[in-house]
Design an enzyme around this catalytic site. Structure first.
Site, PDB file in Angstrom:
ATOM      1  N   ALA A  12       0.740  -1.514   0.053  1.00  0.00           N
ATOM      2  CA  ALA A  12       0.298   0.416  -0.038  1.00  0.00           C
ATOM      3  C   ALA A  12       0.767   1.058   0.142  1.00  0.00           C
ATOM      4  CB  ALA A  12      -1.360   0.079   1.617  1.00  0.00           C
ATOM      5  N   SER A  14       4.930   1.256  -1.032  1.00  0.00           N
ATOM      6  CA  SER A  14       5.556   1.099  -1.608  1.00  0.00           C
ATOM      7  C   SER A  14       5.932  -0.373  -2.226  1.00  0.00           C
ATOM      8  CB  SER A  14       7.161   0.582  -1.180  1.00  0.00           C
ATOM      9  OG  SER A  14       6.725   0.412  -0.178  1.00  0.00           O
ATOM     10  N   ARG A  16       8.541  -3.221  -5.281  1.00  0.00           N
ATOM     11  CA  ARG A  16       9.903  -3.620  -5.445  1.00  0.00           C
ATOM     12  C   ARG A  16      10.015  -4.536  -6.602  1.00  0.00           C
ATOM     13  NH1 ARG A  16      10.924  -5.448  -0.060  1.00  0.00           N
ATOM     14  NH2 ARG A  16       9.032  -7.611  -0.307  1.00  0.00           N
ATOM     15  N   HIS A 237      -2.712 -12.074  -4.800  1.00  0.00           N
ATOM     16  CA  HIS A 237      -3.176 -11.229  -3.002  1.00  0.00           C
ATOM     17  C   HIS A 237      -2.097 -11.776  -2.211  1.00  0.00           C
ATOM     18  CE1 HIS A 237      -5.572 -11.111   0.492  1.00  0.00           C
ATOM     19  NE2 HIS A 237      -4.970  -9.614   0.264  1.00  0.00           N
ATOM     20  N   ASP A 238      -1.248 -10.599  -2.320  1.00  0.00           N
ATOM     21  CA  ASP A 238       0.113 -10.084  -0.966  1.00  0.00           C
ATOM     22  C   ASP A 238      -0.319 -11.331  -0.303  1.00  0.00           C
ATOM     23  OD1 ASP A 238      -1.744  -8.505   0.118  1.00  0.00           O
ATOM     24  OD2 ASP A 238       0.274  -6.475  -0.694  1.00  0.00           O
ATOM     25  N   THR A 239      -1.546 -11.709   0.412  1.00  0.00           N
ATOM     26  CA  THR A 239      -0.952 -11.774   1.358  1.00  0.00           C
ATOM     27  C   THR A 239      -1.014 -13.439   1.386  1.00  0.00           C
ATOM     28  OG1 THR A 239      -2.948 -10.566   2.956  1.00  0.00           O
ATOM     29  CG2 THR A 239      -3.027 -13.317   3.154  1.00  0.00           C
ATOM     30  N   THR A 260       1.157  -3.428   6.326  1.00  0.00           N
ATOM     31  CA  THR A 260       0.333  -2.548   6.510  1.00  0.00           C
ATOM     32  C   THR A 260      -0.884  -2.908   7.342  1.00  0.00           C
ATOM     33  OG1 THR A 260       0.941  -0.873   4.373  1.00  0.00           O
ATOM     34  CG2 THR A 260      -1.173  -0.754   5.401  1.00  0.00           C
ATOM     35  N   ASN A 297      -8.770 -10.277   9.178  1.00  0.00           N
ATOM     36  CA  ASN A 297      -7.906  -8.821   8.740  1.00  0.00           C
ATOM     37  C   ASN A 297      -8.297  -8.179   9.699  1.00  0.00           C
ATOM     38  OD1 ASN A 297      -8.381  -9.746   6.578  1.00  0.00           O
ATOM     39  ND2 ASN A 297      -8.315  -7.727   5.299  1.00  0.00           N
ATOM     40  N   GLY A 407       7.126  -7.872   5.857  1.00  0.00           N
ATOM     41  CA  GLY A 407       8.122  -6.286   6.759  1.00  0.00           C
ATOM     42  C   GLY A 407       7.933  -6.489   8.168  1.00  0.00           C
TER      43      GLY A 407
END
Length: 488
Positions: A12, A14, A16, A237-239, A260, A297, A407
Protein backbone atom coordinates in the site's frame (compact mmCIF):
# COMPACT_ATOMS: atom_id res chain seq x y z
CA UNK A 1 21.70 -24.62 -14.13
CA UNK A 2 20.10 -21.87 -12.05
CA UNK A 3 16.64 -20.47 -12.71
CA UNK A 4 15.99 -16.72 -12.49
CA UNK A 5 12.55 -15.15 -12.09
CA UNK A 6 11.36 -11.59 -11.50
CA UNK A 7 8.81 -10.76 -8.79
CA UNK A 8 6.97 -7.46 -8.50
CA UNK A 9 5.61 -7.02 -4.99
CA UNK A 10 3.30 -4.03 -4.43
CA UNK A 11 2.23 -2.89 -0.98
CA UNK A 12 0.00 0.00 0.00
CA UNK A 13 2.97 2.35 0.39
CA UNK A 14 5.79 0.94 -1.77
CA UNK A 15 6.74 -1.56 -4.42
CA UNK A 16 9.79 -3.62 -5.28
CA UNK A 17 11.23 -5.59 -8.15
CA UNK A 18 13.12 -8.62 -6.85
CA UNK A 19 15.13 -11.22 -8.73
CA UNK A 20 14.84 -14.72 -7.32
CA UNK A 21 17.57 -17.16 -8.32
CA UNK A 22 17.23 -20.87 -7.56
CA UNK A 23 20.33 -23.06 -7.80
CA UNK A 24 18.55 -26.32 -7.06
CA UNK A 25 18.96 -26.04 -3.28
CA UNK A 26 18.29 -22.50 -2.13
CA UNK A 27 16.53 -19.35 -3.32
CA UNK A 28 18.59 -16.18 -3.35
CA UNK A 29 16.83 -12.81 -3.48
CA UNK A 30 18.19 -9.56 -4.87
CA UNK A 31 16.19 -6.35 -4.90
CA UNK A 32 16.89 -4.51 -8.15
CA UNK A 33 14.36 -1.68 -7.87
CA UNK A 34 12.32 -0.03 -5.10
CA UNK A 35 9.79 2.78 -5.42
CA UNK A 36 7.07 4.52 -3.44
CA UNK A 37 3.39 3.89 -4.06
CA UNK A 38 1.72 7.24 -3.50
CA UNK A 39 -2.07 7.58 -3.72
CA UNK A 40 -3.33 10.80 -5.29
CA UNK A 41 -6.37 12.68 -3.96
CA UNK A 42 -8.28 14.71 -6.55
CA UNK A 43 -11.47 16.58 -5.64
CA UNK A 44 -12.01 14.36 -2.62
CA UNK A 45 -11.46 10.99 -4.34
CA UNK A 46 -8.37 8.90 -3.54
CA UNK A 47 -6.85 7.17 -6.60
CA UNK A 48 -3.98 4.79 -7.23
CA UNK A 49 -1.49 6.26 -9.71
CA UNK A 50 -1.48 3.14 -11.87
CA UNK A 51 0.33 4.76 -14.80
CA UNK A 52 3.22 5.65 -12.51
CA UNK A 53 3.23 2.11 -11.10
CA UNK A 54 3.45 0.69 -14.61
CA UNK A 55 6.35 3.05 -15.35
CA UNK A 56 8.11 1.63 -12.28
CA UNK A 57 7.47 -1.91 -13.52
CA UNK A 58 9.27 -1.02 -16.73
CA UNK A 59 12.16 0.42 -14.71
CA UNK A 60 12.29 -2.82 -12.73
CA UNK A 61 12.42 -4.86 -15.93
CA UNK A 62 15.29 -2.74 -17.25
CA UNK A 63 17.26 -3.13 -14.03
CA UNK A 64 16.56 -6.87 -13.97
CA UNK A 65 17.89 -7.08 -17.53
CA UNK A 66 21.09 -5.33 -16.42
CA UNK A 67 21.32 -7.76 -13.49
CA UNK A 68 21.41 -10.79 -15.77
CA UNK A 69 17.89 -11.28 -17.07
CA UNK A 70 14.96 -13.47 -16.04
CA UNK A 71 12.74 -16.26 -17.34
CA UNK A 72 9.33 -15.17 -16.04
CA UNK A 73 7.45 -12.39 -14.24
CA UNK A 74 4.92 -12.58 -11.40
CA UNK A 75 2.99 -9.71 -9.81
CA UNK A 76 1.31 -9.55 -6.40
CA UNK A 77 -0.53 -6.61 -4.81
CA UNK A 78 -3.05 -5.80 -2.09
CA UNK A 79 -6.58 -7.15 -2.57
CA UNK A 80 -10.05 -5.83 -3.51
CA UNK A 81 -9.11 -2.84 -5.73
CA UNK A 82 -9.60 -2.88 -9.49
CA UNK A 83 -9.45 -1.01 -12.76
CA UNK A 84 -12.27 -0.77 -15.27
CA UNK A 85 -11.46 -1.00 -18.98
CA UNK A 86 -13.46 0.14 -21.99
CA UNK A 87 -13.85 -2.17 -24.99
CA UNK A 88 -10.73 -0.65 -26.55
CA UNK A 89 -8.67 -1.57 -23.48
CA UNK A 90 -8.27 1.94 -22.08
CA UNK A 91 -9.01 2.77 -18.45
CA UNK A 92 -12.36 4.37 -17.69
CA UNK A 93 -10.66 6.11 -14.73
CA UNK A 94 -7.72 5.47 -12.45
CA UNK A 95 -8.41 2.72 -9.89
CA UNK A 96 -9.91 4.12 -6.69
CA UNK A 97 -8.14 3.48 -3.36
CA UNK A 98 -9.83 1.10 -0.92
CA UNK A 99 -9.66 3.79 1.78
CA UNK A 100 -11.76 6.18 -0.30
CA UNK A 101 -14.90 7.46 1.39
CA UNK A 102 -17.17 6.12 -1.38
CA UNK A 103 -17.32 2.84 0.54
CA UNK A 104 -18.85 4.42 3.65
CA UNK A 105 -22.14 2.78 4.59
CA UNK A 106 -22.10 0.22 1.79
CA UNK A 107 -21.88 -2.85 4.06
CA UNK A 108 -25.16 -1.86 5.71
CA UNK A 109 -26.71 -0.83 2.41
CA UNK A 110 -25.93 -4.30 1.01
CA UNK A 111 -28.34 -5.87 3.50
CA UNK A 112 -31.17 -4.44 1.44
CA UNK A 113 -30.02 -6.63 -1.46
CA UNK A 114 -28.96 -9.80 0.38
CA UNK A 115 -28.60 -10.77 4.02
CA UNK A 116 -25.08 -10.87 5.44
CA UNK A 117 -25.68 -14.44 6.56
CA UNK A 118 -26.46 -15.56 3.01
CA UNK A 119 -23.49 -13.67 1.55
CA UNK A 120 -21.19 -15.29 4.09
CA UNK A 121 -22.59 -18.76 3.37
CA UNK A 122 -21.75 -18.28 -0.32
CA UNK A 123 -18.40 -16.51 -0.12
CA UNK A 124 -17.03 -17.14 3.38
CA UNK A 125 -15.49 -13.66 3.28
CA UNK A 126 -15.10 -11.21 6.15
CA UNK A 127 -17.33 -8.13 5.84
CA UNK A 128 -15.18 -5.05 5.29
CA UNK A 129 -16.50 -1.89 3.69
CA UNK A 130 -13.84 -1.87 0.98
CA UNK A 131 -14.53 -5.36 -0.40
CA UNK A 132 -14.99 -5.20 -4.15
CA UNK A 133 -18.71 -5.97 -4.07
CA UNK A 134 -19.32 -2.92 -1.87
CA UNK A 135 -17.17 -0.70 -4.10
CA UNK A 136 -19.22 -1.86 -7.08
CA UNK A 137 -22.46 -1.25 -5.16
CA UNK A 138 -21.29 2.31 -4.49
CA UNK A 139 -20.60 2.81 -8.20
CA UNK A 140 -23.94 1.30 -9.19
CA UNK A 141 -25.89 3.60 -6.87
CA UNK A 142 -23.86 6.80 -7.09
CA UNK A 143 -21.92 6.77 -10.39
CA UNK A 144 -23.70 4.26 -12.65
CA UNK A 145 -22.29 5.88 -15.80
CA UNK A 146 -18.84 4.52 -14.86
CA UNK A 147 -20.10 0.94 -14.94
CA UNK A 148 -22.07 1.59 -18.12
CA UNK A 149 -18.87 2.67 -19.86
CA UNK A 150 -16.88 -0.32 -18.57
CA UNK A 151 -16.38 -3.54 -20.50
CA UNK A 152 -13.94 -5.43 -18.24
CA UNK A 153 -12.97 -5.38 -14.56
CA UNK A 154 -9.41 -6.36 -13.67
CA UNK A 155 -8.00 -6.49 -10.14
CA UNK A 156 -4.78 -4.58 -9.59
CA UNK A 157 -2.28 -7.43 -10.22
CA UNK A 158 -4.29 -8.65 -13.20
CA UNK A 159 -4.49 -5.09 -14.56
CA UNK A 160 -0.71 -4.68 -14.38
CA UNK A 161 -0.23 -8.12 -15.96
CA UNK A 162 -2.61 -7.07 -18.75
CA UNK A 163 -0.52 -3.95 -19.38
CA UNK A 164 2.53 -6.21 -19.78
CA UNK A 165 0.95 -8.98 -21.82
CA UNK A 166 -2.33 -7.79 -23.35
CA UNK A 167 -4.05 -10.79 -21.73
CA UNK A 168 -7.16 -10.24 -19.58
CA UNK A 169 -7.57 -12.83 -16.83
CA UNK A 170 -8.37 -13.08 -13.12
CA UNK A 171 -6.25 -15.11 -10.71
CA UNK A 172 -8.07 -17.20 -8.09
CA UNK A 173 -6.65 -15.77 -4.85
CA UNK A 174 -7.26 -12.13 -5.80
CA UNK A 175 -10.77 -12.98 -7.05
CA UNK A 176 -11.77 -14.35 -3.65
CA UNK A 177 -11.01 -11.01 -1.95
CA UNK A 178 -13.94 -9.51 -3.90
CA UNK A 179 -16.70 -11.28 -1.92
CA UNK A 180 -18.16 -12.32 -5.27
CA UNK A 181 -16.73 -15.87 -5.53
CA UNK A 182 -18.65 -18.97 -4.49
CA UNK A 183 -16.06 -20.92 -2.49
CA UNK A 184 -17.83 -24.19 -3.22
CA UNK A 185 -17.70 -23.84 -7.02
CA UNK A 186 -14.49 -21.68 -7.02
CA UNK A 187 -16.16 -19.47 -9.61
CA UNK A 188 -18.11 -16.22 -9.67
CA UNK A 189 -21.36 -16.43 -7.73
CA UNK A 190 -24.18 -15.88 -10.21
CA UNK A 191 -26.56 -15.37 -7.28
CA UNK A 192 -24.52 -12.50 -5.84
CA UNK A 193 -23.90 -10.89 -9.23
CA UNK A 194 -27.58 -11.11 -10.20
CA UNK A 195 -28.82 -9.86 -6.83
CA UNK A 196 -26.53 -6.82 -6.85
CA UNK A 197 -27.05 -6.15 -10.56
CA UNK A 198 -23.42 -6.66 -11.58
CA UNK A 199 -22.94 -7.83 -15.19
CA UNK A 200 -21.07 -11.13 -15.30
CA UNK A 201 -19.67 -10.05 -18.68
CA UNK A 202 -17.66 -7.47 -16.72
CA UNK A 203 -15.58 -10.30 -15.23
CA UNK A 204 -13.08 -12.60 -16.92
CA UNK A 205 -12.61 -16.30 -16.33
CA UNK A 206 -10.85 -17.19 -13.07
CA UNK A 207 -7.55 -19.01 -13.64
CA UNK A 208 -5.83 -21.27 -11.06
CA UNK A 209 -2.91 -19.82 -9.12
CA UNK A 210 0.34 -20.53 -10.98
CA UNK A 211 -1.15 -20.32 -14.48
CA UNK A 212 1.09 -19.05 -17.29
CA UNK A 213 -1.33 -16.51 -18.79
CA UNK A 214 0.88 -15.26 -21.63
CA UNK A 215 4.15 -13.61 -22.49
CA UNK A 216 5.65 -10.15 -22.29
CA UNK A 217 4.17 -8.31 -25.28
CA UNK A 218 6.20 -7.66 -28.40
CA UNK A 219 5.81 -3.90 -27.91
CA UNK A 220 7.24 -4.03 -24.38
CA UNK A 221 10.07 -6.30 -25.50
CA UNK A 222 10.99 -3.89 -28.28
CA UNK A 223 10.73 -0.81 -26.03
CA UNK A 224 12.87 -2.28 -23.25
CA UNK A 225 15.17 -4.45 -25.32
CA UNK A 226 14.34 -7.68 -23.50
CA UNK A 227 13.37 -11.13 -24.76
CA UNK A 228 9.87 -12.46 -24.26
CA UNK A 229 9.28 -13.96 -20.82
CA UNK A 230 6.34 -15.85 -19.36
CA UNK A 231 3.80 -13.86 -17.34
CA UNK A 232 2.65 -16.10 -14.48
CA UNK A 233 -0.42 -15.50 -12.33
CA UNK A 234 1.20 -16.21 -8.98
CA UNK A 235 -0.84 -15.98 -5.77
CA UNK A 236 -1.45 -12.40 -6.78
CA UNK A 237 -3.06 -11.36 -3.50
CA UNK A 238 0.04 -10.49 -1.48
CA UNK A 239 -1.29 -12.26 1.63
CA UNK A 240 -1.55 -15.52 -0.27
CA UNK A 241 1.96 -15.12 -1.67
CA UNK A 242 3.23 -14.63 1.89
CA UNK A 243 1.39 -17.72 3.12
CA UNK A 244 2.91 -19.72 0.26
CA UNK A 245 6.31 -18.92 1.79
CA UNK A 246 5.40 -20.03 5.32
CA UNK A 247 8.56 -21.76 6.66
CA UNK A 248 6.64 -24.81 7.87
CA UNK A 249 7.06 -28.51 7.25
CA UNK A 250 3.81 -29.40 9.00
CA UNK A 251 0.18 -28.80 8.06
CA UNK A 252 -1.45 -27.07 11.03
CA UNK A 253 0.18 -23.70 11.68
CA UNK A 254 -0.93 -20.24 12.72
CA UNK A 255 0.47 -17.21 10.93
CA UNK A 256 0.45 -13.44 10.86
CA UNK A 257 1.28 -11.80 7.57
CA UNK A 258 2.48 -8.51 9.02
CA UNK A 259 2.58 -5.27 7.08
CA UNK A 260 0.23 -2.34 6.62
CA UNK A 261 -2.41 -4.93 7.46
CA UNK A 262 -2.01 -7.84 9.84
CA UNK A 263 -3.58 -10.99 8.43
CA UNK A 264 -3.91 -13.53 11.24
CA UNK A 265 -5.02 -17.06 10.52
CA UNK A 266 -4.27 -20.61 9.51
CA UNK A 267 -4.31 -22.65 6.31
CA UNK A 268 -7.07 -25.23 5.87
CA UNK A 269 -8.11 -27.57 3.09
CA UNK A 270 -11.81 -26.66 3.11
CA UNK A 271 -13.66 -23.43 4.00
CA UNK A 272 -14.63 -22.99 7.64
CA UNK A 273 -18.26 -21.87 7.59
CA UNK A 274 -19.88 -22.21 11.00
CA UNK A 275 -21.67 -20.08 13.57
CA UNK A 276 -18.42 -19.15 15.29
CA UNK A 277 -16.77 -17.96 12.04
CA UNK A 278 -19.87 -15.91 11.16
CA UNK A 279 -19.99 -14.32 14.59
CA UNK A 280 -16.29 -13.49 14.54
CA UNK A 281 -16.44 -12.33 10.88
CA UNK A 282 -13.47 -14.46 9.78
CA UNK A 283 -12.59 -14.74 6.10
CA UNK A 284 -11.92 -17.76 3.86
CA UNK A 285 -9.56 -16.62 1.08
CA UNK A 286 -8.46 -18.84 -1.75
CA UNK A 287 -4.79 -19.71 -2.07
CA UNK A 288 -2.38 -21.85 -4.04
CA UNK A 289 -3.71 -25.25 -5.14
CA UNK A 290 -7.18 -24.15 -3.94
CA UNK A 291 -6.12 -24.14 -0.30
CA UNK A 292 -8.04 -21.83 2.04
CA UNK A 293 -6.47 -19.17 4.21
CA UNK A 294 -8.84 -18.89 7.16
CA UNK A 295 -7.91 -15.49 8.55
CA UNK A 296 -8.93 -12.20 10.05
CA UNK A 297 -7.92 -8.81 8.66
CA UNK A 298 -6.58 -6.57 11.43
CA UNK A 299 -5.46 -2.96 11.01
CA UNK A 300 -1.71 -3.52 11.39
CA UNK A 301 1.35 -1.35 10.95
CA UNK A 302 -0.83 1.24 9.20
CA UNK A 303 -1.37 2.78 12.65
CA UNK A 304 2.37 3.25 13.11
CA UNK A 305 3.02 4.30 9.52
CA UNK A 306 0.26 6.90 9.50
CA UNK A 307 1.27 8.20 12.96
CA UNK A 308 4.81 8.66 11.70
CA UNK A 309 3.49 10.55 8.66
CA UNK A 310 1.55 12.85 10.99
CA UNK A 311 4.63 13.61 13.10
CA UNK A 312 6.56 14.32 9.89
CA UNK A 313 3.81 16.75 8.86
CA UNK A 314 4.27 18.41 12.25
CA UNK A 315 8.00 18.78 11.67
CA UNK A 316 9.70 15.76 13.29
CA UNK A 317 10.87 12.84 11.16
CA UNK A 318 11.23 9.89 13.51
CA UNK A 319 12.72 6.65 12.23
CA UNK A 320 10.82 3.47 13.04
CA UNK A 321 13.71 2.44 15.30
CA UNK A 322 13.38 5.72 17.21
CA UNK A 323 9.64 5.21 17.64
CA UNK A 324 10.22 1.70 18.98
CA UNK A 325 12.84 3.03 21.43
CA UNK A 326 10.50 5.76 22.67
CA UNK A 327 7.76 3.18 23.23
CA UNK A 328 10.09 0.94 25.24
CA UNK A 329 10.94 3.81 27.57
CA UNK A 330 7.29 4.20 28.65
CA UNK A 331 5.31 2.44 31.36
CA UNK A 332 3.60 -0.69 29.96
CA UNK A 333 -0.08 -1.59 29.63
CA UNK A 334 -1.61 1.74 30.69
CA UNK A 335 -4.21 2.25 27.94
CA UNK A 336 -5.55 0.58 24.83
CA UNK A 337 -7.41 1.20 21.59
CA UNK A 338 -9.30 -1.09 19.24
CA UNK A 339 -7.03 -1.05 16.16
CA UNK A 340 -10.06 -1.81 13.98
CA UNK A 341 -12.25 1.02 15.26
CA UNK A 342 -13.60 3.05 12.29
CA UNK A 343 -11.78 6.23 13.29
CA UNK A 344 -8.41 4.56 12.69
CA UNK A 345 -9.23 3.32 9.17
CA UNK A 346 -8.95 6.64 7.34
CA UNK A 347 -5.89 8.74 6.59
CA UNK A 348 -5.04 11.60 8.91
CA UNK A 349 -4.04 12.42 12.46
CA UNK A 350 -3.88 9.00 14.11
CA UNK A 351 -2.06 10.23 17.29
CA UNK A 352 -4.89 12.70 17.96
CA UNK A 353 -7.47 9.95 17.43
CA UNK A 354 -5.62 7.62 19.83
CA UNK A 355 -5.87 10.29 22.54
CA UNK A 356 -9.55 10.90 21.79
CA UNK A 357 -10.32 7.16 21.92
CA UNK A 358 -8.62 6.77 25.30
CA UNK A 359 -10.43 9.81 26.68
CA UNK A 360 -13.78 8.58 25.35
CA UNK A 361 -13.25 5.17 27.00
CA UNK A 362 -12.26 6.72 30.36
CA UNK A 363 -8.66 5.52 30.28
CA UNK A 364 -5.33 7.18 30.85
CA UNK A 365 -4.75 9.52 27.88
CA UNK A 366 -1.27 9.08 26.39
CA UNK A 367 0.62 12.34 26.00
CA UNK A 368 4.09 11.73 24.59
CA UNK A 369 5.08 10.15 21.27
CA UNK A 370 6.41 7.15 23.20
CA UNK A 371 3.18 6.67 25.15
CA UNK A 372 1.09 6.82 21.97
CA UNK A 373 3.38 4.29 20.30
CA UNK A 374 3.27 2.00 23.34
CA UNK A 375 -0.53 2.15 23.29
CA UNK A 376 -0.59 1.19 19.60
CA UNK A 377 1.91 -1.65 19.97
CA UNK A 378 0.20 -3.22 22.96
CA UNK A 379 -3.26 -2.81 21.44
CA UNK A 380 -2.15 -4.66 18.32
CA UNK A 381 -0.66 -7.50 20.39
CA UNK A 382 -3.85 -7.80 22.45
CA UNK A 383 -6.03 -7.73 19.31
CA UNK A 384 -3.87 -10.61 18.04
CA UNK A 385 -4.72 -12.54 21.22
CA UNK A 386 -8.44 -11.95 20.69
CA UNK A 387 -8.15 -13.11 17.08
CA UNK A 388 -5.98 -16.12 17.99
CA UNK A 389 -8.59 -17.32 20.48
CA UNK A 390 -11.28 -16.89 17.84
CA UNK A 391 -9.37 -18.81 15.16
CA UNK A 392 -8.89 -21.73 17.57
CA UNK A 393 -12.57 -21.67 18.50
CA UNK A 394 -13.63 -21.77 14.84
CA UNK A 395 -11.24 -24.55 13.76
CA UNK A 396 -11.37 -26.60 16.96
CA UNK A 397 -7.57 -26.79 16.90
CA UNK A 398 -4.80 -25.50 19.16
CA UNK A 399 -1.55 -24.03 17.84
CA UNK A 400 1.65 -23.99 19.87
CA UNK A 401 3.40 -21.34 17.82
CA UNK A 402 2.73 -18.41 15.52
CA UNK A 403 4.78 -17.69 12.40
CA UNK A 404 5.00 -13.94 11.71
CA UNK A 405 6.02 -13.18 8.16
CA UNK A 406 6.58 -10.05 6.10
CA UNK A 407 7.97 -6.59 6.70
CA UNK A 408 6.52 -6.44 10.21
CA UNK A 409 9.03 -9.08 11.37
CA UNK A 410 11.64 -6.29 11.49
CA UNK A 411 9.67 -4.87 14.43
CA UNK A 412 11.09 -6.97 17.27
CA UNK A 413 9.05 -5.17 19.92
CA UNK A 414 5.74 -6.15 18.31
CA UNK A 415 6.89 -9.76 17.89
CA UNK A 416 7.92 -9.95 21.53
CA UNK A 417 4.61 -8.44 22.67
CA UNK A 418 2.74 -10.93 20.46
CA UNK A 419 4.45 -13.83 22.24
CA UNK A 420 3.55 -12.34 25.64
CA UNK A 421 -0.05 -11.58 24.73
CA UNK A 422 -0.82 -14.88 22.95
CA UNK A 423 1.29 -16.97 25.38
CA UNK A 424 2.91 -19.07 22.65
CA UNK A 425 6.28 -19.12 20.90
CA UNK A 426 6.51 -16.64 18.05
CA UNK A 427 8.88 -17.12 15.11
CA UNK A 428 9.70 -14.12 12.95
CA UNK A 429 10.56 -14.59 9.29
CA UNK A 430 10.94 -14.56 6.44
CA UNK A 431 10.92 -10.77 6.09
CA UNK A 432 10.54 -11.11 2.32
CA UNK A 433 7.73 -13.67 2.59
CA UNK A 434 5.55 -12.10 -0.10
CA UNK A 435 8.35 -11.93 -2.67
CA UNK A 436 9.51 -15.44 -1.74
CA UNK A 437 6.01 -16.82 -2.22
CA UNK A 438 5.68 -15.03 -5.55
CA UNK A 439 9.03 -16.46 -6.67
CA UNK A 440 8.33 -19.95 -5.31
CA UNK A 441 5.09 -20.23 -7.32
CA UNK A 442 6.90 -19.10 -10.46
CA UNK A 443 9.51 -21.81 -9.84
CA UNK A 444 6.81 -24.44 -9.26
CA UNK A 445 5.03 -23.34 -12.43
CA UNK A 446 8.23 -23.72 -14.44
CA UNK A 447 8.97 -27.16 -12.96
CA UNK A 448 12.12 -26.05 -11.11
CA UNK A 449 10.47 -26.93 -7.76
CA UNK A 450 8.11 -29.89 -7.42
CA UNK A 451 5.33 -28.46 -5.24
CA UNK A 452 4.44 -26.08 -2.43
CA UNK A 453 5.59 -28.55 0.24
CA UNK A 454 9.09 -28.65 -1.27
CA UNK A 455 9.10 -24.87 -1.71
CA UNK A 456 8.31 -24.32 1.98
CA UNK A 457 11.01 -26.78 2.99
CA UNK A 458 13.57 -24.92 0.86
CA UNK A 459 12.48 -21.57 2.33
CA UNK A 460 12.61 -22.90 5.93
CA UNK A 461 16.18 -24.13 5.44
CA UNK A 462 17.27 -20.77 4.09
CA UNK A 463 15.81 -18.63 6.89
CA UNK A 464 17.24 -17.70 10.29
CA UNK A 465 13.96 -17.36 12.17
CA UNK A 466 13.79 -15.03 15.16
CA UNK A 467 12.36 -16.82 18.20
CA UNK A 468 10.39 -15.03 20.92
CA UNK A 469 9.13 -16.85 24.02
CA UNK A 470 6.23 -15.82 26.28
CA UNK A 471 6.90 -14.20 29.67
CA UNK A 472 4.98 -12.05 32.17
CA UNK A 473 1.89 -14.20 31.73
CA UNK A 474 -0.12 -12.83 34.67
CA UNK A 475 0.54 -9.21 33.73
CA UNK A 476 -0.60 -9.70 30.14
CA UNK A 477 -3.61 -11.81 31.16
CA UNK A 478 -4.83 -9.00 33.41
CA UNK A 479 -4.22 -6.48 30.61
CA UNK A 480 -6.22 -8.64 28.19
CA UNK A 481 -9.25 -8.54 30.48
CA UNK A 482 -9.04 -4.73 30.60
CA UNK A 483 -8.58 -4.59 26.82
CA UNK A 484 -11.76 -6.63 26.26
CA UNK A 485 -13.75 -4.26 28.48
CA UNK A 486 -12.34 -1.21 26.65
CA UNK A 487 -13.20 -2.41 23.15
CA UNK A 488 -16.60 -3.80 24.22
Amino acid sequence: MSKRVLAFDFGASSGRAIIGEFDGEKITLREVHRFSNDPVTINGTVYWDVQRLFFEIKQGILKAKEDGGFDSIGIDTWGVDFGLLRKDGTLVENPVHYRDKRNDGMVERAKEYMSHEKMYDITGIQFMDFNTIFQLLSLKENRPYILEEADTLLFMPDLLAYMLSGVKSTEYSIATTSQMVDLKTRDWSNEILDTFGIKKSLLTDIVPTGTVIGKLSADICEELGVPQADIISVASHDTQSAISAAPCEYEDFAFISSGTWSLFGTEVKEPVLNEASKKLNVTNEGGYNYSIAFLKNICGLWLIQESRRQWIREGTEYSYAELEKLALECEPLKCFIDPDAPEFAVMGNIPKRVKEYCEKTNQYVPQSVGEIMRCIYESLALKYRLTFDGIMECTGKAYDRIHVMGGGTKDKLLLNMTAQSCNVDVYGGPIEATALGNIAIQLISSGAIADIKEARKIIAKGENLKHHTPENRDEWEEAYKRFIKVIG
